[in-house]
Scaffold this active site. Structure first.
Site, PDB file in Angstrom:
ATOM      1  N   ASP A  30       0.798  -1.237   0.000  1.00 28.30           N
ATOM      2  CA  ASP A  30       0.000   0.000   0.000  1.00 28.30           C
ATOM      3  C   ASP A  30       0.835   1.295   0.000  1.00 28.30           C
ATOM      4  OD1 ASP A  30      -0.991  -2.356   1.235  1.00 28.30           O
ATOM      5  OD2 ASP A  30      -2.769  -1.285   1.938  1.00 28.30           O
ATOM      6  N   GLU A  64      -4.014   2.124  -3.150  1.00 29.33           N
ATOM      7  CA  GLU A  64      -5.284   2.694  -2.666  1.00 29.33           C
ATOM      8  C   GLU A  64      -5.137   3.839  -1.677  1.00 29.33           C
ATOM      9  OE1 GLU A  64      -8.105   0.931  -0.330  1.00 29.33           O
ATOM     10  OE2 GLU A  64      -6.784   0.640   1.355  1.00 29.33           O
ATOM     11  N   ASN A  65      -3.924   4.066  -1.154  1.00 32.98           N
ATOM     12  CA  ASN A  65      -3.706   5.188  -0.239  1.00 32.98           C
ATOM     13  C   ASN A  65      -2.763   6.237  -0.829  1.00 32.98           C
ATOM     14  OD1 ASN A  65      -3.537   2.472   1.866  1.00 32.98           O
ATOM     15  ND2 ASN A  65      -5.162   3.969   2.156  1.00 32.98           N
ATOM     16  N   ASN A  77     -10.445  -0.884   0.359  1.00 34.13           N
ATOM     17  CA  ASN A  77     -11.599  -0.167   0.915  1.00 34.13           C
ATOM     18  C   ASN A  77     -11.611   1.321   0.584  1.00 34.13           C
ATOM     19  OD1 ASN A  77      -9.275  -0.440   2.720  1.00 34.13           O
ATOM     20  ND2 ASN A  77     -10.405   0.872   4.116  1.00 34.13           N
ATOM     21  N   HIS A  78     -10.465   1.896   0.220  1.00 34.47           N
ATOM     22  CA  HIS A  78     -10.423   3.329  -0.114  1.00 34.47           C
ATOM     23  C   HIS A  78     -10.582   3.603  -1.613  1.00 34.47           C
ATOM     24  CE1 HIS A  78      -9.620   5.009   3.800  1.00 34.47           C
ATOM     25  NE2 HIS A  78      -8.718   4.071   4.017  1.00 34.47           N
ATOM     26  N   HIS A  95      -7.012  -7.786   0.328  1.00 35.04           N
ATOM     27  CA  HIS A  95      -7.010  -6.570   1.141  1.00 35.04           C
ATOM     28  C   HIS A  95      -7.924  -6.807   2.344  1.00 35.04           C
ATOM     29  CE1 HIS A  95      -5.905  -2.344   1.288  1.00 35.04           C
ATOM     30  NE2 HIS A  95      -7.099  -2.098   1.774  1.00 35.04           N
ATOM     31  N   HIS A 139      -3.478  -3.921   3.487  1.00 37.77           N
ATOM     32  CA  HIS A 139      -4.428  -3.134   4.293  1.00 37.77           C
ATOM     33  C   HIS A 139      -3.980  -2.826   5.713  1.00 37.77           C
ATOM     34  CE1 HIS A 139      -8.117  -1.310   5.755  1.00 37.77           C
ATOM     35  NE2 HIS A 139      -8.203  -2.220   6.699  1.00 37.77           N
ATOM     36  N   HIS A 155      -0.996  -2.391   6.803  1.00 35.37           N
ATOM     37  CA  HIS A 155       0.130  -1.447   6.715  1.00 35.37           C
ATOM     38  C   HIS A 155       1.316  -1.837   7.585  1.00 35.37           C
ATOM     39  CE1 HIS A 155      -2.440   2.097   4.984  1.00 35.37           C
ATOM     40  NE2 HIS A 155      -2.586   0.960   4.326  1.00 35.37           N
TER      41      HIS A 155
HETATM   42 FE   FE2 Z   1      -7.112  -0.434   3.092  1.00 38.52          FE
END
Ligand code: FE2
Length: 265
Positions: A8, A39-40, A67-68, A157, A182, A184
């Site tokens: 991520d 995604e981040n 999710n983002h 994720h 996810h 991290h």
């Molecule tokens: Fe996430």
């Protein structure tokens, strides 16, 4: 065949550290396929079309999310700008395959490298402590019935280690790699499962580690100490690029080896 999966990418610090390391890692390990969870990338929340282009320019073949994925709404038009059978960049940005039916984008991409080698990337999201997803285990099974490539990488994720470990066993021998994202935080459990599937519960964030999973630590601490909500901002200090390097047989898709990578400034 070598596959590099980058965990991520979080905010500007994550983009910077990936820019610093991706080229030499890909070159020194003779990486054939590069997949990045982005995604981040946009300040910790989602990814814009511009930032997706930036990751493609750095060498990503496929970008996964989680999710983002919908945080930056312009990504929806970007995803919808190409048809399902396209190989253009917008088609190579995936969202979890097991979201509600009818949402924009795709959760699977099947591609071909310059040397003709075929591969597939699948993006799924967990259900434990997460919302808006359908059963990822049955979704994986249904997807694998349609995938033609032998080399298959899954970005799972998910929040719970148990769900990720279970997915690793569920798909052992059926995919080349099951890599968690996810949380991290990289886990030290990388291994090749008996059936030939490379597995790691979480590859870890490519972003600022002097933080609480990417966010300025004072802001998160304040929320824990007072219970008061407040705006979260991406941290920048102590960035590291976390990745997993997988070697596999291109004909069978079986993994031989998985190696954990963490590179700082
Ligand atoms: Fe996430």
């Amino acid at each position: 065949m070598k596959i590099l999966f980058v965990g991520d990418v979080f905010g500007s610090a994550g983009r910077k550290i990936v820019r610093e390391h991706l080229g030499h890692v890909r070159e020194s390990h003779k990486v054939d396929l590069t997949v990045i969870n982005g995604e981040n990338a946009a300040g910790g929340f989602g990814i814009t079309p511009g930032l997706a282009e930036e990751l493609f320019d750095l060498g990503a073949d496929v970008i996964t999310t989680g999710n983002h994925v919908w945080d930056k709404r312009e990504l929806i038009e970007y995803m919808k700008s190409v048809p399902a059978d396209s190989h253009e960049r917008p088609r190579r940005v995936l969202r979890p395959a097991n979201l509600q039916h009818g949402l924009p984008g795709y959760g699977v991409y099947e591609g071909r490298l310059a040397d003709g080698q075929t591969y597939a990337v699948i993006n799924l999201m967990g259900r434990v402590f997460m919302n808006g997803t359908n059963d990822p285990f049955h979704a994986a099974g249904r997807i694998l019935e349609t995938v033609k490539a032998k080399v298959i990488l899954l970005d799972f994720h998910a929040e719970a280690t148990s769900e990720k470990v279970a997915m690793g066993w569920h798909l052992d021998g059926r995919v080349t790699a099951v890599l968690g994202t996810h949380t991290h935080i990289p886990t030290a459990d990388e291994r090749v499962l008996p059936g030939g599937t490379a597995y790691q519960t979480d590859v870890g964030m490519s972003g600022p580690y002097d933080s609480v999973i990417g966010v300025e630590k004072e802001l998160v601490l304040n929320r824990f100490l007072t219970g008061m909500s407040g705006k979260f901002e991406a941290a920048t200090a102590n960035p590291k690029m976390c990745a997993a390097l997988i070697s596999c047989d291109p004909l069978t898709g079986k993994a031989h080896r998985i190696q954990r990578i963490m590179l700082g400034e």
